[in-house]
Design an enzyme around this catalytic site. Structure first.
Site, mmCIF file in Angstrom:
data_model
loop_
_atom_site.group_PDB
_atom_site.id
_atom_site.type_symbol
_atom_site.label_atom_id
_atom_site.label_comp_id
_atom_site.label_asym_id
_atom_site.label_seq_id
_atom_site.Cartn_x
_atom_site.Cartn_y
_atom_site.Cartn_z
ATOM 1 N N HIS A 32 -44.421 -40.092 -77.292
ATOM 2 C CA HIS A 32 -44.243 -40.550 -78.677
ATOM 3 C C HIS A 32 -45.394 -40.148 -79.581
ATOM 4 C CE1 HIS A 32 -46.610 -44.119 -77.193
ATOM 5 N NE2 HIS A 32 -47.105 -44.047 -78.408
ATOM 6 N N ASP B 84 -41.489 -41.105 -71.722
ATOM 7 C CA ASP B 84 -42.580 -41.151 -72.699
ATOM 8 C C ASP B 84 -43.751 -40.333 -72.185
ATOM 9 O OD1 ASP B 84 -44.018 -41.640 -74.947
ATOM 10 O OD2 ASP B 84 -44.321 -43.787 -74.596
ATOM 11 N N GLY C 269 -53.422 -46.947 -80.890
ATOM 12 C CA GLY C 269 -54.419 -45.902 -80.688
ATOM 13 C C GLY C 269 -54.695 -45.647 -79.222
ATOM 14 N N SER D 80 -52.335 -45.364 -77.044
ATOM 15 C CA SER D 80 -51.186 -44.631 -76.511
ATOM 16 C C SER D 80 -51.601 -43.312 -75.872
ATOM 17 C CB SER D 80 -50.188 -44.334 -77.632
ATOM 18 O OG SER D 80 -49.402 -45.459 -77.921
ATOM 19 N N SER E 256 -47.852 -46.208 -72.591
ATOM 20 C CA SER E 256 -46.664 -46.016 -73.419
ATOM 21 C C SER E 256 -46.646 -47.032 -74.563
ATOM 22 C CB SER E 256 -45.390 -46.162 -72.577
ATOM 23 O OG SER E 256 -44.235 -46.119 -73.384
#
Length: 373
Positions: A223, A247, A325, A327, A342
């Site tokens: 993502h 993801d 942030g 991720s 994720s």
């Protein structure tokens, strides 16, 4: 977290009575080659986040490493009768489920505690696939294989929403439980700049260093960017990205140097030595550009969550916290890479639940090699 829970139809784990006592799963392991000691930063973080002493952390990590090997061996040996594996609360015993009572001796022979169950892991995964297939537009928040209960748990803001997904999938109701949850998973991407790497004005975190042939790069969350998106700090280009559904993504970053490290507590490097999946119940730590190094335990594998962008399946659910942030950042258990952050719910002030995309799926999808020490 759950304010109400109910089973659609009862009957999950079948009790087994054994004439002889079970051997402690990890109390008397066979001699094996010594493994590198855990970095002090990892030990400190596990003490802080799991409320353990240093001695308890060291013992736990050793047990978890042995459990990884035993689980991998029994998964292969039990074949279609394998029903999952998990560690008990203090990680001193590995429980291994099977649908075949005749396999009890094989499980005990490797020091694990057998549990005879009604459903195999393959059957539970099939139920997950059926739920995933009809999840678009569903109001359920998440669903996952609960290996200890030998069911698939479907959770939503209301019982009715959970039951609606189950009904739409047409799954065997005896294999499913439903529950109310306050969790509303969101991705951890942050449009405010910070450290790590940038995609335009957005910020995410590097997962793990990888190579594809001679090309260096890193894996991260899908993502965070689409194929063709460019990054800075380090500079690179997304070569592949899968989200929703999965993801994961990989970024080619020519001119940068790959390392076998994850940034741990206080900025100390934690060395990655492989990517063997840790058992449910194992301790796990994650590193991200917003909240740094945080630890918890693995709660479930093969969870599906419904983000606003769509459903993502095959995630691992953990009690480690994270924030926007983080991720794409690293999840690691001991020295073994586990996955990339994720999304989740909560934060690191009040605590929360975070999901990671298993790294091995991304490595296989893109033909990547994990950089290890």
């Amino acid at each position: 977290m759950l304010s109400k829970s109910c089973a659609l139809v009862g009957g999950v784990i079948l009790a087994v009575s054994l004439a002889t006592p079970l051997s402690p799963a990890l109390a008397d392991p066979a001699p094996q080659a010594a493994t590198p000691a855990a970095p002090p930063a990892m030990i400190d973080a596990l003490e802080r986040d799991l409320g353990l002493s240093e001695a308890q952390v060291v013992t736990r990590l050793a047990n978890e490493e042995r459990a990884m090997s035993v689980e991998a061996s029994l998964t292969s040996k039990l074949g279609s009768s394998f029903g999952g594996a998990w560690l008990n609360a203090d990680a001193s015993k590995l429980m291994v489920a099977t649908t075949d009572a005749a396999a009890v001796a094989d499980i005990q022979a490797q020091g694990a505690q057998p549990v005879v169950v009604a459903r195999s892991m393959a059957q539970l995964n099939t139920t997950m696939q059926q739920l995933d297939a009809v999840s678009k537009g569903a109001k359920a928040s998440l669903w996952y294989v609960d290996v200890a209960a030998n069911t698939v748990s479907v959770q939503a803001p209301t019982i009715e929403a959970a039951e609606a997904l189950v009904a739409a999938a047409g799954v065997d109701k005896s294999a499913v439980t439903v529950a109310v949850t306050a969790e509303q998973p969101t991705t951890f991407i942050n449009i405010i700049g910070g450290a790590a790497y940038y995609i335009g004005s957005s910020r995410c975190s590097v997962g793990f260093s990888v190579t594809r042939g001679s090309t260096p790069g890193f894996v991260t969350a899908g993502h965070c960017g689409r194929a063709g998106s460019t990054t800075t700090q380090p500079t690179g280009t997304f070569q592949g990205s899968s989200f929703p559904g999965n993801d994961y993504a990989w970024v080619a970053a020519p001119g940068n140097t790959v390392t076998p490290y994850v940034r741990g507590s206080g900025g100390a490097n934690v060395t990655v030595r492989g990517s063997t999946q840790a058992a449910v119940g194992s301790s796990i730590c994650r590193s991200g550009s917003t909240t740094g190094w945080r630890c918890g335990t693995i709660q479930q594998h093969n969870a599906s969550v419904r983000y606003s962008q769509g459903t993502v399946s095959g995630l691992t659910r953990t009690s480690a916290c994270a924030e926007p942030g983080d991720s794409g950042g690293s999840f690691i258990s001991g020295s073994q890479a586990q996955g990339m952050t994720s999304g989740g719910s909560g934060n690191c002030s009040v605590g929360g639940t975070t999901y990671h995309q298993p790294v091995n799926e991304a490595l296989g999808a893109y033909g990547l090699t994990l950089r290890t020490g």
